[in-house]
Motif scaffolding. Structure first.
Motif, mmCIF file in Angstrom:
data_model
loop_
_atom_site.group_PDB
_atom_site.id
_atom_site.type_symbol
_atom_site.label_atom_id
_atom_site.label_comp_id
_atom_site.label_asym_id
_atom_site.label_seq_id
_atom_site.Cartn_x
_atom_site.Cartn_y
_atom_site.Cartn_z
ATOM 1 N N VAL A 93 -7.487 3.746 7.003
ATOM 2 C CA VAL A 93 -8.075 3.392 5.707
ATOM 3 C C VAL A 93 -8.112 1.792 5.753
ATOM 4 O O VAL A 93 -7.432 1.169 6.004
ATOM 5 C CB VAL A 93 -7.089 3.413 4.715
ATOM 6 N N TYR A 113 0.938 -1.164 0.025
ATOM 7 C CA TYR A 113 -0.104 -0.064 -0.112
ATOM 8 C C TYR A 113 1.045 1.492 0.029
ATOM 9 O O TYR A 113 1.932 1.399 0.819
ATOM 10 C CB TYR A 113 -0.798 0.022 1.239
ATOM 11 N N LYS A 129 -2.657 0.451 -4.271
ATOM 12 C CA LYS A 129 -2.468 -0.997 -4.114
ATOM 13 C C LYS A 129 -1.491 -1.306 -5.030
ATOM 14 O O LYS A 129 -1.939 -1.305 -6.275
ATOM 15 C CB LYS A 129 -3.634 -1.674 -3.897
ATOM 16 N N ALA A 189 -11.987 0.095 1.724
ATOM 17 C CA ALA A 189 -11.155 1.277 1.372
ATOM 18 C C ALA A 189 -11.614 2.355 2.060
ATOM 19 O O ALA A 189 -11.602 3.348 1.502
ATOM 20 C CB ALA A 189 -11.156 1.299 0.077
ATOM 21 N N LEU A 194 -8.673 -1.852 5.196
ATOM 22 C CA LEU A 194 -8.345 -2.810 4.082
ATOM 23 C C LEU A 194 -9.230 -3.737 3.423
ATOM 24 O O LEU A 194 -8.798 -4.205 2.445
ATOM 25 C CB LEU A 194 -6.974 -3.496 4.525
ATOM 26 N N PHE A 254 -6.516 2.501 -4.758
ATOM 27 C CA PHE A 254 -7.123 1.550 -3.636
ATOM 28 C C PHE A 254 -8.093 2.485 -2.941
ATOM 29 O O PHE A 254 -9.380 2.153 -2.818
ATOM 30 C CB PHE A 254 -6.273 1.127 -2.648
ATOM 31 N N ALA A 255 -7.873 3.788 -2.503
ATOM 32 C CA ALA A 255 -8.725 4.632 -1.782
ATOM 33 C C ALA A 255 -8.038 6.312 -2.267
ATOM 34 O O ALA A 255 -6.981 6.429 -2.384
ATOM 35 C CB ALA A 255 -8.458 4.380 -0.372
#
Length: 236
Positions: A169, A110, A121, A174, A171, A131-132
């Motif tokens: 965050v 990450y 990611k 997200a 996992l 990812f976010a």
């Protein structure tokens, strides 16, 4: 930098030439592992060691001028020093950069972006994906500067440099949430003395500022709330 507790060596980068060095923890012997030969103004920043697969993951940036900075993840074999992979973060987001990389137990990385409120990611085989992303992850002077994956693999914790804040965050889904902190989480020595490095140990995260080390302990399940205590760091 990062510490390989099996080999007993530290790995450190360079803001001068983008090199990667291995430092023996007992003798202090410095061995050059890698130096980029591609054209560019290279920096090496956050790192993490995958002990199971004997790999070193390194956040690298090319400080391109006048164009935007470009972020990459380099993966090395810790036994041979050979670079095994280069992942271009622009595959995940336009003008993506990086500051730190944190590994899950599954070997997935990450990566936090200092200039955009994004977490990427990176899979060793498949490469980088977004990812976010969330405004909580954006700073004013600078954004995210460090990250750790919690031991239970439930979440990534990341610090925003300035104004200093801590974010969680998830996992799994997200979801991004700012951690509610009780206690000090700032360095009053300078307006530019933001949250820098971070490490997890003994159930807490320890966040480095210019003149202070702040220890953050969870006050709720899942790290949505936490308490802080500070220790002054003496110069010299």
């Amino acid at each position: 930098g990062a510490y390989d507790k099996v080999a007993g060596v530290f790995y450190v980068g360079s803001l001068k030439d983008g090199s990667v060095h291995q430092i023996d923890a007992e003798t202090g012997k410095d061995v050059l592992v890698f130096k980029e030969t591609e054209l560019g103004t290279w920096w090496t920043l956050g790192m993490d060691v995958d002990l199971a697969n004997k790999r070193l993951w390194v956040c690298a940036m090319d400080d391109r001028k006048p164009g935007p900075r470009a972020g990459f993840i380099w993966v090395f074999d810790t036994q041979t020093g050979k670079r095994l992979a280069t992942h271009d973060l622009s595959a995940a987001a336009k003008d993506a950069t990086c500051t730190d990389v944190a590994l899950g137990k599954d070997g997935v990385a990450y990566v936090v972006d200092r200039e955009q409120p994004n977490v990427y990611k990176v899979d060793f085989e498949a490469g980088a994906t977004l990812f976010a992303t969330d405004p909580v992850l954006k700073g004013t002077v600078a954004g995210m500067n460090a990250a750790v994956v919690l031991p239970d693999q439930s979440a990534l914790l990341t610090v925003v440099y300035a104004p200093p804040s801590l974010a969680r965050v998830d996992l799994g889904n997200a979801a991004v949430k700012q951690v509610e902190l009780t206690g000090p989480f700032t360095d009053d020595k300078s307006l530019l003395a933001g949250a820098d490095g971070m490490a997890y140990a003994d159930g807490a995260v320890h966040v480095a500022f210019s003149g202070k080390l702040i220890t953050v302990k969870p006050a709720s399940k899942g790290w949505t709330q936490a308490t802080t205590t500070e220790t002054e760091v003496k110069e010299g």
